[in-house]
Design a protein around this motif. Structure first.
Motif, short mmCIF file in Angstrom:
data_model
loop_
_atom_site.label_atom_id
_atom_site.label_comp_id
_atom_site.label_asym_id
_atom_site.label_seq_id
_atom_site.Cartn_x
_atom_site.Cartn_y
_atom_site.Cartn_z
N GLU A 51 -4.20 -10.89 -12.77
CA GLU A 51 -5.01 -11.05 -11.55
C GLU A 51 -4.44 -10.21 -10.42
OE1 GLU A 51 -5.13 -15.29 -11.01
OE2 GLU A 51 -6.92 -15.50 -12.27
N GLU A 52 -3.10 -10.16 -10.30
CA GLU A 52 -2.48 -9.32 -9.29
C GLU A 52 -2.80 -7.85 -9.55
OE1 GLU A 52 1.75 -9.92 -8.77
OE2 GLU A 52 1.49 -12.10 -8.72
N GLU A 53 -2.67 -7.45 -10.82
CA GLU A 53 -2.97 -6.06 -11.19
C GLU A 53 -4.43 -5.74 -10.91
OE1 GLU A 53 -2.82 -3.12 -15.11
OE2 GLU A 53 -1.86 -5.08 -15.20
N ASN A 54 -5.30 -6.69 -11.22
CA ASN A 54 -6.73 -6.50 -10.97
C ASN A 54 -6.99 -6.33 -9.48
OD1 ASN A 54 -9.46 -6.36 -11.64
ND2 ASN A 54 -9.75 -8.55 -11.44
N ALA A 55 -6.33 -7.14 -8.66
CA ALA A 55 -6.50 -7.03 -7.20
C ALA A 55 -6.01 -5.66 -6.72
CB ALA A 55 -5.74 -8.15 -6.51
N GLU A 56 -4.87 -5.21 -7.26
CA GLU A 56 -4.35 -3.88 -6.88
C GLU A 56 -5.32 -2.78 -7.29
OE1 GLU A 56 -0.49 -3.61 -8.67
OE2 GLU A 56 0.36 -5.16 -7.38
N LEU A 57 -5.89 -2.92 -8.50
CA LEU A 57 -6.84 -1.91 -8.97
C LEU A 57 -8.11 -1.92 -8.12
CD1 LEU A 57 -6.45 -2.30 -12.83
CD2 LEU A 57 -5.72 -0.36 -11.43
N ARG A 58 -8.54 -3.11 -7.70
CA ARG A 58 -9.73 -3.18 -6.83
C ARG A 58 -9.44 -2.53 -5.49
NH1 ARG A 58 -12.65 -9.05 -7.77
NH2 ARG A 58 -13.11 -8.68 -9.96
N ASP A 59 -8.23 -2.76 -4.96
CA ASP A 59 -7.85 -2.12 -3.70
C ASP A 59 -7.84 -0.60 -3.87
OD1 ASP A 59 -7.59 -4.61 -2.56
OD2 ASP A 59 -5.39 -4.63 -2.63
N ALA A 60 -7.26 -0.14 -4.97
CA ALA A 60 -7.20 1.31 -5.23
C ALA A 60 -8.61 1.87 -5.39
CB ALA A 60 -6.37 1.58 -6.48
N LEU A 61 -9.48 1.13 -6.04
CA LEU A 61 -10.87 1.56 -6.21
C LEU A 61 -11.56 1.67 -4.86
CD1 LEU A 61 -13.33 2.25 -7.95
CD2 LEU A 61 -13.76 -0.22 -8.16
N ALA A 62 -11.32 0.69 -4.00
CA ALA A 62 -11.93 0.72 -2.66
C ALA A 62 -11.45 1.95 -1.88
CB ALA A 62 -11.61 -0.56 -1.90
N VAL A 63 -10.15 2.26 -2.00
CA VAL A 63 -9.61 3.45 -1.33
C VAL A 63 -10.25 4.71 -1.89
CG1 VAL A 63 -7.52 4.85 -1.04
CG2 VAL A 63 -7.42 2.38 -0.68
N CYS A 64 -10.37 4.77 -3.21
CA CYS A 64 -10.99 5.95 -3.85
C CYS A 64 -12.45 6.10 -3.43
CB CYS A 64 -10.88 5.84 -5.37
SG CYS A 64 -9.21 6.09 -6.00
N GLN A 65 -13.16 4.98 -3.38
CA GLN A 65 -14.56 5.04 -2.97
C GLN A 65 -14.68 5.49 -1.52
OE1 GLN A 65 -15.69 1.03 -4.05
NE2 GLN A 65 -16.74 1.73 -5.90
N ARG A 66 -13.79 5.01 -0.66
CA ARG A 66 -13.80 5.44 0.74
C ARG A 66 -13.48 6.93 0.83
NH1 ARG A 66 -10.12 2.06 2.80
NH2 ARG A 66 -8.48 3.59 2.65
N ASP A 67 -12.47 7.38 0.06
CA ASP A 67 -12.11 8.79 0.06
C ASP A 67 -13.27 9.65 -0.45
OD1 ASP A 67 -9.63 8.09 1.04
OD2 ASP A 67 -8.56 8.42 -0.84
N LEU A 68 -13.93 9.16 -1.50
CA LEU A 68 -15.06 9.90 -2.06
C LEU A 68 -16.19 10.00 -1.04
CD1 LEU A 68 -16.48 11.27 -4.45
CD2 LEU A 68 -17.18 9.00 -5.22
N SER A 69 -16.46 8.90 -0.36
CA SER A 69 -17.50 8.90 0.66
C SER A 69 -17.16 9.89 1.77
CB SER A 69 -17.66 7.48 1.22
OG SER A 69 -18.61 7.47 2.24
#
Length: 115
Positions: A51-69
């Motif tokens: 669950e911690e790893e999943n939360a970290e991956l979701r945070d990283a995904l959000a950062v990547c999506q923001r960077d992509l945008s």
């Protein structure tokens, strides 16, 4: 009376054997329950880590999506700037062609006038 006490003794031995077997079964079940609780604890720890790893991956995904945008916005801005520069180049090419035509006309007039 001895036969009766022998029968009672045998029955008592049988009951003790059943009691001992029941105690052994209970001990076996308790041991199995303990092992299952340990496994359950290990699985819960693993689940927490996942669950911690999943939360970290979701945070990283959000950062990547923001960077992509942001990159898409920058790409659009650059595309608009390139189009603007192309339009300016085309306008300068038209102005240059007009100047060349005017220059050619002037050269012809000068030639007609003997220069």
């Amino acid at each position: 009376d001895d036969d009766s006490s022998v029968g009672d003794e045998e029955q008592l031995d049988e009951m003790r054997a059943e009691r001992d077997e029941a105690i052994q079964e209970r001990d076996d079940f308790e041991e199995e329950n303990y092992e299952l609780q340990e496994k359950c604890g290990e699985y819960e720890e693993e689940l927490d880590l996942l669950e911690e790893e999943n939360a970290e991956l979701r945070d990283a995904l959000a950062v990547c999506q923001r960077d992509l945008s942001q990159a898409k916005e920058e790409q659009l801005a650059l595309f608009l700037e390139v189009n603007e520069l192309r339009a300016r180049v085309a306008e300068r090419d038209r102005e240059m062609n007009q100047l060349l035509i005017v220059n050619s006309d002037m050269m012809m007039k000068l030639a007609d006038e003997g220069f």
